[in-house]
Design an enzyme around this catalytic site. Sequence first.
Site, short mmCIF file in Angstrom:
data_model
loop_
_atom_site.label_atom_id
_atom_site.label_comp_id
_atom_site.label_asym_id
_atom_site.label_seq_id
_atom_site.Cartn_x
_atom_site.Cartn_y
_atom_site.Cartn_z
N ASP A 11 0.87 -1.18 0.00
CA ASP A 11 0.00 0.00 0.00
C ASP A 11 0.90 1.23 0.00
O ASP A 11 1.68 1.45 0.95
CB ASP A 11 -0.87 -0.05 1.27
CG ASP A 11 -1.83 1.12 1.38
OD1 ASP A 11 -1.62 2.16 0.71
OD2 ASP A 11 -2.78 1.00 2.16
N ILE A 12 0.80 2.03 -1.03
CA ILE A 12 1.73 3.17 -1.19
C ILE A 12 1.55 4.20 -0.08
O ILE A 12 2.49 4.95 0.22
CB ILE A 12 1.58 3.80 -2.60
CG1 ILE A 12 2.83 4.59 -2.99
CG2 ILE A 12 0.31 4.65 -2.69
CD1 ILE A 12 2.88 4.97 -4.45
N GLY A 33 -9.72 4.45 -6.02
CA GLY A 33 -8.42 3.78 -6.15
C GLY A 33 -7.35 4.38 -5.24
O GLY A 33 -7.62 4.77 -4.10
N ASP A 35 -5.88 7.17 -5.44
CA ASP A 35 -6.15 8.59 -5.16
C ASP A 35 -6.97 8.72 -3.86
O ASP A 35 -6.61 9.50 -2.96
CB ASP A 35 -6.93 9.16 -6.35
CG ASP A 35 -7.00 10.67 -6.39
OD1 ASP A 35 -6.37 11.32 -5.54
OD2 ASP A 35 -7.69 11.20 -7.28
N SER A 118 -2.57 4.68 -14.17
CA SER A 118 -3.58 4.44 -15.24
C SER A 118 -4.06 3.00 -15.37
O SER A 118 -4.96 2.74 -16.17
CB SER A 118 -3.07 4.89 -16.63
OG SER A 118 -3.20 6.28 -16.79
N GLY A 120 -5.62 1.04 -13.24
CA GLY A 120 -6.79 0.66 -12.45
C GLY A 120 -8.06 1.14 -13.15
O GLY A 120 -8.41 0.66 -14.23
N ILE A 121 -8.70 2.11 -12.54
CA ILE A 121 -9.96 2.65 -13.07
C ILE A 121 -9.79 3.16 -14.50
O ILE A 121 -10.70 3.06 -15.32
CB ILE A 121 -10.46 3.78 -12.13
CG1 ILE A 121 -10.75 3.22 -10.73
CG2 ILE A 121 -11.71 4.45 -12.71
CD1 ILE A 121 -10.82 4.27 -9.63
N TYR A 122 -8.62 3.69 -14.84
CA TYR A 122 -8.39 4.27 -16.17
C TYR A 122 -8.17 3.21 -17.26
O TYR A 122 -8.11 3.54 -18.44
CB TYR A 122 -7.25 5.28 -16.14
CG TYR A 122 -7.67 6.66 -15.66
CD1 TYR A 122 -8.95 6.89 -15.17
CD2 TYR A 122 -6.79 7.74 -15.70
CE1 TYR A 122 -9.35 8.15 -14.72
CE2 TYR A 122 -7.18 9.01 -15.26
CZ TYR A 122 -8.46 9.21 -14.78
OH TYR A 122 -8.84 10.47 -14.35
P1 ADP Z 1 -5.99 5.12 -12.43
O1 ADP Z 1 -7.27 5.91 -12.38
O2 ADP Z 1 -4.79 5.95 -12.84
O3 ADP Z 1 -6.12 3.86 -13.21
P2 ADP Z 1 -6.22 3.64 -9.90
O4 ADP Z 1 -6.03 4.17 -8.53
O5 ADP Z 1 -7.58 3.16 -10.27
O6 ADP Z 1 -5.69 4.78 -10.89
O7 ADP Z 1 -5.23 2.44 -10.15
C1 ADP Z 1 -3.84 2.58 -10.31
C2 ADP Z 1 -3.17 1.41 -9.65
O8 ADP Z 1 -3.07 1.66 -8.25
C3 ADP Z 1 -3.94 0.09 -9.78
O9 ADP Z 1 -3.01 -0.93 -10.11
C4 ADP Z 1 -4.51 -0.13 -8.38
O10 ADP Z 1 -4.64 -1.50 -8.08
C5 ADP Z 1 -3.43 0.50 -7.55
N1 ADP Z 1 -3.76 0.88 -6.17
C6 ADP Z 1 -4.96 1.12 -5.60
N2 ADP Z 1 -4.81 1.45 -4.31
C7 ADP Z 1 -3.48 1.43 -4.04
C8 ADP Z 1 -2.66 1.66 -2.88
N3 ADP Z 1 -3.19 2.03 -1.72
N4 ADP Z 1 -1.31 1.54 -3.01
C9 ADP Z 1 -0.76 1.21 -4.19
N5 ADP Z 1 -1.45 0.97 -5.31
C10 ADP Z 1 -2.80 1.08 -5.24
#
Ligand code: ADP
Length: 169
Positions: A11-12, A33, A35, A118, A120-122
């Site tokens: 988890d970042i 996500g 963000d 990008s 995940g949701i994107y």
């Molecule tokens: P985007 O809209 O740019 O696609 P997302 O947040 O939906 O962004 O996804 C980007 C990546 O971050 C995905 O691989 C998702 O699984 C990952 N992600 C979601 N939550 C976390 C977190 N807490 N730490 C690290 N990576 C995460």
Amino acid sequence: MTERLRLIQGDITHVTADAIVNAANSSLGGGGGVDGAIHRAAGKELLAECLTLGRCPTGQARITRGYRLPAAHVIHAVGPVWQGGKHNEDALLASCYRNAFALMEKHGLRTVAFPSISTGIYGFPIERAAPIALREIRAALEQRPELEQVTVVLFSEKDLKVYQQALGV
Ligand code: ADP
């Protein structure tokens, strides 16, 4: 170079670094996500600072403080929404990484953690995004000796494996 680049699963929001990168949207107003996770962990002061910055175009990045995060700063990079691959998505994704490193140089930052922007949701296919991300990170490590460590934080084991394969480890 390998010791300056590491891939981890996690988890970042838990990473201690000069900066973590947020996969933001153009409004910089928070979202789902990673963000949402970053805004929840940083506290409402992060949103307040973001809202002073205005919109951020796709492919660009903005920097704020990290507030309650262990990271000192957040670099908000706006990745492209996947539209099939022929709408400049690759170049816009690369631009996120390049602009994040440019902000690090401007602010004298040496350690950074990236999520997989990008993918995940994107909807950007991670198998295509990983080599682009790693190419830009490697280029920055070659060009910028002041960079001490770049960590890519993958949320799932599957995503970690895709990046490991792209890195050749
Ligand atoms: P985007 O809209 O740019 O696609 P997302 O947040 O939906 O962004 O996804 C980007 C990546 O971050 C995905 O691989 C998702 O699984 C990952 N992600 C979601 N939550 C976390 C977190 N807490 N730490 C690290 N990576 C995460």
